[in-house]
Enzyme design. Structure first.
Site, mmCIF file in Angstrom:
data_model
loop_
_atom_site.group_PDB
_atom_site.id
_atom_site.type_symbol
_atom_site.label_atom_id
_atom_site.label_comp_id
_atom_site.label_asym_id
_atom_site.label_seq_id
_atom_site.Cartn_x
_atom_site.Cartn_y
_atom_site.Cartn_z
ATOM 1 N N GLU A 1 0.794 -1.228 0.000
ATOM 2 C CA GLU A 1 0.000 0.000 0.000
ATOM 3 C C GLU A 1 0.831 1.286 0.000
ATOM 4 O O GLU A 1 0.756 2.078 0.950
ATOM 5 C CB GLU A 1 -0.945 0.014 1.210
ATOM 6 C CG GLU A 1 -1.940 -1.118 1.201
ATOM 7 C CD GLU A 1 -3.051 -0.950 2.231
ATOM 8 O OE1 GLU A 1 -3.011 0.021 3.008
ATOM 9 O OE2 GLU A 1 -3.953 -1.799 2.260
ATOM 10 N N GLU B 1 -5.235 -8.621 0.992
ATOM 11 C CA GLU B 1 -5.796 -8.284 2.314
ATOM 12 C C GLU B 1 -7.289 -8.067 2.171
ATOM 13 O O GLU B 1 -7.740 -7.423 1.222
ATOM 14 C CB GLU B 1 -5.213 -6.981 2.885
ATOM 15 C CG GLU B 1 -3.874 -7.111 3.511
ATOM 16 C CD GLU B 1 -3.372 -5.794 4.112
ATOM 17 O OE1 GLU B 1 -4.188 -4.981 4.592
ATOM 18 O OE2 GLU B 1 -2.154 -5.592 4.077
HETATM 19 C C1 BGC Z 1 -2.723 -2.317 6.007
HETATM 20 C C2 BGC Z 1 -2.618 -3.085 7.316
HETATM 21 C C3 BGC Z 1 -3.695 -2.600 8.262
HETATM 22 C C4 BGC Z 1 -5.038 -2.869 7.640
HETATM 23 C C5 BGC Z 1 -6.228 -2.465 8.499
HETATM 24 C C6 BGC Z 1 -4.120 -2.101 5.528
HETATM 25 O O1 BGC Z 1 -4.249 -0.805 5.061
HETATM 26 O O2 BGC Z 1 -1.914 -2.903 5.025
HETATM 27 O O3 BGC Z 1 -1.341 -2.912 7.828
HETATM 28 O O4 BGC Z 1 -3.584 -3.158 9.518
HETATM 29 O O5 BGC Z 1 -5.149 -2.184 6.434
HETATM 30 O O6 BGC Z 1 -6.245 -1.092 8.702
#
Ligand code: BGC
Length: 440
Positions: A162, A355
């Site tokens: 990101e 993610e």
């Molecule tokens: C990030 C993580 C973060 C997650 C939840 C993502 O933007 O890569 O490090 O914990 O979102 O906020």
């Protein structure tokens, strides 16, 4: 959606054979053992007053460096194919720092879990600065060191996590480390990270690595209304959050004249930035609703957005929200993936969702089960619509240090009691385990 008993109504649809199932974490959020590495920009940032919601630091976090065997056992018990973790550049700079990752990767392989390291997840060594072009070359040198040591056992590589959030939150708005409030003067930070990515791809290939991608955050941008001012604002936001970090990689150009604002020989740099990728990682949490700029500061999702930007973020109404206040919009994932395929066509390599997850309290986390169930169905709809998606990683294995929110947001499938470091699998861990078993 979950039923009253919290049980999703029907089994998940069948995903293609070979689909890669995993969970994600990042070094700074779980590792602890801060005195066994160099300081990072996050150590310095968190030490400042009022920056972290609960005043905490990640000095101990989940103490993963000392408890990684237990965490690998949790991964094996879950039955995931792969584990996405990040390598801490500050730890690799410390004597013996790479030994930890060597052991972790060995233990993962022994447990039948494929290692998927991210090489940068926001924890820049404190002595470096993304405003400096040289940081990109230093990153590539560090990547070579890591690849030479771990490359024989790594399944997939991720260069950066990101860069959009790291640029926007860390350098434009100052709510993440390093806490700079540069607004549009943060653009060189974006360019230098993209250059670092391209140099890292070259360094990885030179070290014999294959299967290289990036983890970019993306989400659909919804205009607050059909009014021209709202539509134009939504377009600006989409350019900054989605296209600024995807167009250079996939189309070898910056969107909308932004290239002219970048430092250095941009045309030559774009040749490096656009090194072909084996796959493209997408982190998805929620869409954004965007309206015309306002004169006053606004606040959304805990982030204070100053006046002076070409847009304002608006609440999305009519959906459930997580403990973070983020709307739960599974269909946003289908929209995002099909929209990406339509925008980039055959320039888009196979996609992996690197993610997806949510913050909720409690061990009997039926809300998280409903969230994951809904998003997996939405992902399957994108597959049915012809998007080539090859994998899905839940954020996150463990509750962890959620950046400026400290320990106040719990994203884990596994609960962590920070006083005792006791790990307790939540209902969602058991649910995901069963969902994976049903796919085999
Ligand atoms: C990030 C993580 C973060 C997650 C939840 C993502 O933007 O890569 O490090 O914990 O979102 O906020």
């Amino acid at each position: 959606m979950a039923t009253d008993a919290g049980v999703p109504p029907s089994p998940l649809p069948r995903f293609p054979d070979g689909f890669l199932w995993g969970v994600s974490t990042s070094a700074h959020q779980i590792e602890g053992a801060a005195d066994e590495r160099e300081p990072s920009v996050w150590d310095a940032f968190a030490a400042g007053p009022g920056r972290i919601r609960d005043g905490s630091t990640a000095a101990v976090a989940c103490d993963h460096v000392h408890r990684h065997r237990e965490d690998v056992a949790l991964l094996a018990g879950l039955g995931v194919d792969a584990y996405r973790f990040s390598v801490s550049w500050p730890r690799v700079l410390a004597p013996g720092g790479l030994d930890f990752y060597d052991r972790l990767v060995d233990d993962l392989c022994a447990a039948g879990v494929r290692p998927v390291p991210t090489l940068f997840h926001w924890d820049l060594p404190a002595r470096l600065d993304w405003r400096e072009r040289d940081t990109a070359a230093r990153f590539a040198a560090y990547v070579t060191t890591v690849a030479e040591r771990l490359g024989d056992r790594v399944h997939k590589w991720i260069t950066l996590n990101e860069p959009a959030e790291h640029t926007l939150l860390g350098h434009a708005l100052g709510v993440h480390a390093p806490g700079e409030r540069l607004l549009f003067d943060a653009l060189p930070v974006a360019h230098h990270q993209l250059l670092a990515h391209g140099l890292a791809v070259r360094a990885l290939r030179a070290a014999g690595a294959r299967d290289i991608g990036i983890a970019n955050s993306h989400g659909p941008t919804w205009a607050a209304s059909r009014a021209e001012t709202d539509m134009a604002a939504a377009d600006s936001y989409d350019i900054l959050l989605n296209r600024l970090f995807a167009d250079p990689l996939l189309l070898r150009r910056y969107p909308s004249g932004l290239g002219e604002l970048m430092p250095g020989d941009v045309a030559a740099d774009l040749e490096i930035i656009a090194e072909p990728l084996d796959w493209y990682g997408i982190n998805y949490y929620a869409p954004a609703r965007v309206g015309a700029p306002q004169d006053a500061e606004t606040e959304i999702g805990g982030v204070r957005v100053p006046a002076g930007l070409p847009f304002t973020l608006r609440e999305i109404e009519g959906y459930p929200v997580t403990d973070f206040g983020w709307p739960v919009v599974p269909e946003g994932l289908t929209e995002l993936l099909t929209g990406f395929r339509d925008r980039y066509g055959d320039r888009l390599p196979p996609v992996v969702v690197t993610e997806n997850g949510c913050a909720y309290e409690g061990l009997d986390d039926q809300d998280r089960i409903a969230y994951l169930d809904g998003h997996l169905r939405a992902l399957h709809r994108a597959l049915t619509a012809g998007v080539d998606v090859r994998g899905y990683f839940v954020w996150s294995l463990l509750d962890n240090w959620e950046w400026a929110e400290g320990y106040t947001r719990r994203f884990g499938l596994v609960h962590v009691d920070y006083a005792t470091q006791r790990r307790t699998p939540k209902a969602s861990y058991e649910w995901f385990k069963e969902a994976l078993r049903a796919q085999r």
